[in-house]
Write a protein that holds these residues in place. Structure first.
Motif, short mmCIF file in Angstrom:
data_model
loop_
_atom_site.label_atom_id
_atom_site.label_comp_id
_atom_site.label_asym_id
_atom_site.label_seq_id
_atom_site.Cartn_x
_atom_site.Cartn_y
_atom_site.Cartn_z
N UNK C 2 36.53 79.07 12.05
CA UNK C 2 35.45 80.05 12.00
C UNK C 2 34.85 80.19 13.39
N UNK C 3 34.73 81.43 13.86
CA UNK C 3 34.22 81.69 15.20
C UNK C 3 32.75 82.07 15.11
N UNK C 4 31.88 81.25 15.71
CA UNK C 4 30.45 81.54 15.70
C UNK C 4 30.00 81.97 17.10
N UNK C 5 29.80 83.28 17.31
CA UNK C 5 29.45 83.75 18.65
C UNK C 5 28.08 83.23 19.07
N UNK C 6 27.94 83.01 20.39
CA UNK C 6 26.67 82.55 20.94
C UNK C 6 25.83 83.74 21.40
N UNK C 9 26.32 87.79 21.42
CA UNK C 9 27.73 88.18 21.31
C UNK C 9 28.11 88.49 19.88
N UNK C 50 19.47 85.48 28.92
CA UNK C 50 19.23 85.77 30.34
C UNK C 50 17.76 86.16 30.58
N UNK C 52 15.72 87.56 28.57
CA UNK C 52 15.23 88.72 27.80
C UNK C 52 15.44 88.47 26.32
N UNK C 53 14.49 88.96 25.50
CA UNK C 53 14.59 88.74 24.07
C UNK C 53 15.49 89.81 23.45
N UNK C 58 23.54 94.89 14.70
CA UNK C 58 24.75 95.11 13.92
C UNK C 58 24.90 93.95 12.94
N UNK C 72 36.15 90.11 25.64
CA UNK C 72 37.23 89.17 25.91
C UNK C 72 38.12 89.10 24.67
N UNK C 74 40.63 87.31 22.27
CA UNK C 74 41.05 85.95 21.93
C UNK C 74 41.92 85.99 20.68
N UNK C 83 35.60 89.46 21.59
CA UNK C 83 34.21 89.03 21.61
C UNK C 83 33.48 89.89 22.64
N UNK C 87 25.41 94.74 23.62
CA UNK C 87 25.16 95.90 24.48
C UNK C 87 26.41 96.72 24.74
N UNK C 88 27.59 96.16 24.47
CA UNK C 88 28.84 96.91 24.63
C UNK C 88 29.24 97.64 23.36
N UNK D 52 14.44 81.80 34.99
CA UNK D 52 14.45 82.10 33.55
C UNK D 52 14.62 80.81 32.77
N UNK D 90 31.55 81.91 25.05
CA UNK D 90 31.40 83.08 24.18
C UNK D 90 31.09 82.71 22.74
N UNK D 91 31.71 81.60 22.29
CA UNK D 91 31.58 81.28 20.87
C UNK D 91 31.95 79.82 20.64
N UNK D 92 31.40 79.28 19.57
CA UNK D 92 31.78 77.95 19.10
C UNK D 92 32.76 78.15 17.95
N UNK D 93 33.84 77.35 17.92
CA UNK D 93 34.84 77.46 16.86
C UNK D 93 34.72 76.25 15.95
N UNK D 94 34.67 76.48 14.65
CA UNK D 94 34.54 75.35 13.72
C UNK D 94 35.75 75.26 12.80
#
Lengths: 94, 94, 94, 94, 94, 94, 94
Positions: C2-6, C9, C50, C52-53, C58, C72, C74, C83, C87-88, D52, D90-94
């Motif tokens: 399972x991919x959990x974006x930070x 992202x 960075x 900013x809040x 989405x 990127x 993957x 990923x 903003x993209x 920051x 970018x992400x943590x994978x579990x």
């Protein structure tokens, strides 16, 4: 058509200027490198632009010097106009 | 399909414009360099964008001039749309 | 896996879209330039990014249009994922 | 030697991953383009970084996907490590 | 001569490091690509740097890994020193 | 002529430095790559610079190391001077 | 025509300077690389510029050194003027 610029943008129209050389010869606008002088046709409302508060300092009818290469050229009703940000206007000429 | 732009983005669709030259000849849109005029189809909600508060100043149906080369072209239901940031819209034409 | 974006992202997966041309011919996704449409698989928590809040707009399952060249690629469990930063993502399609 | 990253930096070590293709064939890590997956070995303290406030969201032992081309490769005690900023994870994978 | 770095700068001196390969062979520092490890010789006072408050986290005697290509090389009293910003120091090695 | 630098600028003059190699040979300044050492001739007032408050930390007479390629060379009264921003001064040498 | 610079801009006019070489020979301005010295002809009002408060520190009549390549050259009434931002003025010469 009426062009209403958004934010800190200004609609300008290039001016043909006559210029007298030191030796007294008058060069019409088309006979030399055109200086970047223009007349202001429309001024945006200013306000919050990219998170900064911008106050507009030029007004319709002002003759201004603008930064060469700045702005976007558009043709409206057969007229060549340029839309620039106020920050690309360097000076007002009186 | 309905396209709902995010943040400060605006969905626009290029306009074919007829243009009358000074000598009175009408050039249809496809016979010359296309001016970057477009109709607004959808407007994002604005709000906090990259840490700055953005208020939207264009609305659906507006005819606008946008910055050449700005935005992303997408084809939705066979229609060529462009998604731009509001900051890439230079002026509203009335 | 399972991919959990930070942070801000979002994990997306390209969608093959059928498209009907104006003349009525259906082009399957692989027969033309692929539009940058994707399904949202996972959404980061947002928050302070960075300095900013960032609030996430989405959600998983949304069909979105994203900025070409952004993100990127993957390969996870044999699946091609992308990923991107929120903003993209230009728009949600309904 | 123990590597203690400064600020918002994270020390990671690339992971060789086996991958099963859709048709069921297992490709060992070295037989294909290596995905940018890594294990977190050490995490910086975060705090004030370039004016920051940065909070660290990964921890030692996490398996993460990081941005290709990001970071600095260093060889410590014969081991190839990579030091990246947390923002390049970018992400943590579990 | 004593070099007192200004602001958030740090004076470092490259370290020759011996390295043992996995197979047990010791490579002296000059026989391979030099890792970017260095000893800290002097530390600036930090404080307000470019409008941001910087606290110094390295101290004289620390062994550090620094970002390749960062910094300015200077020769003082016949010694090759490097002056880097603290932000170009990636980690402290213990 | 007296040069009074504006804002966070500093007027410096390159120093010819003698240097003793490890083997004891003295190289005069002109016989090798000139290190970027200079004497401070004038210091600007600091204060609000580009929206940030800058305090000046060098003073007239200081010997400093400055960033190669930084600054503007000017010839005043036949003397080659360099005008740099204080941020391009890396260290004071005592 | 009178040129009134906007915001933090300054109108300057290049100065021909005589220069005495160390050996005592006087080089008139046109016989060597022109130093970037100029006289201030007009000064903008300063104030809020790009969201930052700018105070003007040069005045009409000041002789200044300005950053080579900075500014926009304009010809007004047959005179070659340069419009620069105050930040491109490095020093005042007395």
């Amino acid at each position: 058509m009426k062009v209403k610029p958004l934010a800190d943008r200004v609609v300008i129209k290039s001016l043909e200027v006559e210029e007298t050389t030191k030796s007294g010869i008058v060069l019409p606008g088309s006979a030399k490198e055109k200086p970047q002088m223009a007349e202001v046709l429309a001024v945006g409302p200013g306000g919050n632009v990219d998170g900064k508060d911008v106050e507009m300092h030029v007004k319709v009818g002002d003759h201004v010097i603008y930064s060469k290469y700045a702005g976007t050229e558009v043709k409206i009703d057969g007229e060549d106009l340029i839309i620039v940000k106020q920050a690309d206007i360097l000076a007002v000429v009186e």
